[in-house]
Design a protein around this motif. Sequence first.
Motif, short mmCIF file in Angstrom:
data_model
loop_
_atom_site.label_atom_id
_atom_site.label_comp_id
_atom_site.label_asym_id
_atom_site.label_seq_id
_atom_site.Cartn_x
_atom_site.Cartn_y
_atom_site.Cartn_z
N ALA A 98 45.63 29.22 30.97
CA ALA A 98 46.25 28.40 32.00
C ALA A 98 46.90 27.17 31.38
O ALA A 98 46.47 26.67 30.33
CB ALA A 98 45.21 27.96 33.04
N ALA A 99 47.96 26.67 32.03
CA ALA A 99 48.62 25.45 31.58
C ALA A 99 47.75 24.25 31.95
O ALA A 99 47.32 24.09 33.09
CB ALA A 99 49.99 25.33 32.23
N VAL A 100 47.51 23.39 30.95
CA VAL A 100 46.70 22.19 31.16
C VAL A 100 47.58 20.96 31.34
O VAL A 100 47.34 20.12 32.21
CB VAL A 100 45.73 21.99 29.98
CG1 VAL A 100 44.99 20.66 30.09
CG2 VAL A 100 44.74 23.14 29.89
N GLU A 101 48.63 20.87 30.51
CA GLU A 101 49.50 19.69 30.56
C GLU A 101 50.87 20.08 30.03
O GLU A 101 50.99 20.89 29.11
CB GLU A 101 48.90 18.55 29.74
CG GLU A 101 49.63 17.23 29.86
CD GLU A 101 48.82 16.04 29.36
OE1 GLU A 101 49.35 14.93 29.35
OE2 GLU A 101 47.65 16.25 28.97
N HIS A 102 51.92 19.48 30.58
CA HIS A 102 53.30 19.81 30.20
C HIS A 102 54.15 18.57 30.34
O HIS A 102 54.05 17.84 31.32
CB HIS A 102 53.84 20.92 31.11
CG HIS A 102 55.24 21.34 30.79
ND1 HIS A 102 56.10 21.89 31.71
CD2 HIS A 102 55.93 21.26 29.62
CE1 HIS A 102 57.26 22.14 31.14
NE2 HIS A 102 57.18 21.78 29.87
N GLY A 103 54.97 18.31 29.30
CA GLY A 103 55.84 17.17 29.37
C GLY A 103 56.54 16.91 28.06
O GLY A 103 56.41 17.68 27.09
N PRO A 104 57.33 15.83 27.97
CA PRO A 104 57.98 15.47 26.71
C PRO A 104 56.95 15.31 25.59
O PRO A 104 55.84 14.80 25.82
CB PRO A 104 58.67 14.14 27.04
CG PRO A 104 58.82 14.15 28.52
CD PRO A 104 57.64 14.89 29.05
N VAL A 105 57.33 15.71 24.39
CA VAL A 105 56.36 15.72 23.29
C VAL A 105 55.81 14.32 23.01
O VAL A 105 54.61 14.16 22.75
CB VAL A 105 57.01 16.32 22.01
CG1 VAL A 105 58.21 15.50 21.54
CG2 VAL A 105 55.98 16.45 20.89
N GLY A 106 56.65 13.29 23.08
CA GLY A 106 56.17 11.93 22.82
C GLY A 106 55.16 11.48 23.85
O GLY A 106 54.17 10.81 23.52
N THR A 107 55.35 11.87 25.10
CA THR A 107 54.43 11.48 26.17
C THR A 107 53.11 12.22 26.07
O THR A 107 52.03 11.62 26.15
CB THR A 107 55.08 11.75 27.55
OG1 THR A 107 56.31 11.03 27.64
CG2 THR A 107 54.15 11.32 28.67
N VAL A 108 53.18 13.53 25.90
CA VAL A 108 51.96 14.34 25.85
C VAL A 108 51.10 13.97 24.66
O VAL A 108 49.87 13.84 24.77
CB VAL A 108 52.31 15.84 25.83
CG1 VAL A 108 51.06 16.68 25.61
CG2 VAL A 108 53.00 16.25 27.12
N LEU A 109 51.72 13.77 23.50
CA LEU A 109 50.94 13.47 22.31
C LEU A 109 50.61 11.98 22.21
O LEU A 109 49.60 11.61 21.61
CB LEU A 109 51.70 13.90 21.05
CG LEU A 109 52.03 15.40 20.95
CD1 LEU A 109 52.64 15.71 19.58
CD2 LEU A 109 50.80 16.26 21.18
N GLY A 110 51.44 11.14 22.79
CA GLY A 110 51.19 9.70 22.71
C GLY A 110 50.24 9.19 23.76
O GLY A 110 49.33 8.39 23.47
N THR A 111 50.41 9.64 25.00
CA THR A 111 49.55 9.20 26.11
C THR A 111 49.15 10.40 26.94
O THR A 111 49.63 10.58 28.08
CB THR A 111 50.27 8.16 26.98
OG1 THR A 111 51.52 8.71 27.43
CG2 THR A 111 50.52 6.88 26.22
#
Length: 469
Positions: A98-111
């Motif tokens: 299942a998908a847990v989180e999705h978004g721009p790479v800087g956002t997902v990895l940064g915050t």
Amino acid sequence: VLDRVGIPDARRRARSRPHEFSGGMRQRALIAMALACAPDLLIADEPTTALDVTVQAQILDLLHTLRAETGMGLLLVTHDVGVAAESVDEVLVMRHGAAVEHGPVGTVLGTPAQEYTRELLAAVPRVDEGRGDPARPDAALADVARAGAVRGEAADAEAPDGDAPGAVASGTGVSGAVVSGGVSGPGAPGVGSSGPGASGGGPRVPAEVVLEAAGLSRVFGRGKRALLAVDDVSLTVRRGETLGIVGESGSGKTTLGRMLVGLLPPTAGEIRYAGRPHTGVDPAVQMVFQDPVSSLNPRRSVGESIADPLRARGRDEEYIRGRVRDLLERVGLEGAHYDRYPHEFSGGQRQRVGIARALAADPRVIVCDEPVSALDVTTQAQVVALLGELQRELGLALVFVAHDLAVVRRVSDRVAVMRRGRVVESGPADEVYDSPQDPYTKQLLAAVPALDPETAARRRAARREPATA
């Protein structure tokens, strides 16, 4: 297409067979095969797994360049968060299908917004964190080492044996990544200060030398075809110490490790165990192999494989079964797993079986040849934490051969950097990583993937400059 993916002398090499290519060249050929139909979308499934950091950087740079030149989309499937940070615009984090989180790479990895994503990032070893950094609690590592394989590794860790890395041709100009790890519970740790060689950050009293190599060399072939794989290497390993050996594929790391164990005789030089010259295999020095699939006989139960060193000593069957069950439990499996076969285990569990087999001979030194190269970050943490726990309990010395510089720094007291068969730099791990002296060491460290997309972009630009010079 072979020329486009950077294979030199492409017209001639097009007639070459796969075994005549290095791992990085084979991966380039796979990408060329996918590009032959001019796809709008390239799906790259773990394209850099088990490649050394410099070849990995070359493959990632190649994918980035092809995307910029052709406008194709890239879907990158990986368990390496650093690879995702270097290569994509958006990230999709998955767990249990299942998908847990999705978004721009800087956002997902940064915050990261989700707890699982934070746990996954916390498990990633970082090349700028030394062995003594109190980043992750010792107790959590020990808990994972004892219980992680049984609790959740089979469901969360690696793909089945048939899912080999590769590249398959299927919006254009956009790249995304699907990232998955093996975190099996809250607070799952990374490779922390309780891993092999950890001493709480304090200085160690020099221990006895248990393994010494003096002027080791190894030549394969004869005449004009002779290859000097290891060239005049000398090193020492002390009781309870971890010596990390790093370098690119083909640098001689595995050949050196096999000579230390006695699986390959040196062409020149001498190996000494506990101060005594020795040739051949000695029970005091054992090996954990890179690929637990090929190093375990699929026709024999894991218990029978672990029992081999005990049978060689003439032990009776009752003692052997009891001892093997004890070893299985010690590495975080169950004694009842004696009669199971390798295909019934996940990759991390099979690596634990390999560790149990090495322990069966009561060794003083274990040479680990890329023991975590194809495992996700949390399974890496479990295996490395297990080695650290065993090292502290048994006083083992470890030789940790790997191309993952971040893992090596977290586990090692000292590090030796190899290139073209020679040791170009060695010393305490923190000194080598923080103040590298040899240009090759600096090049290796510069190729390590960064978790920050902006840093990754700067490094990619810096790598491109010498490449075009």
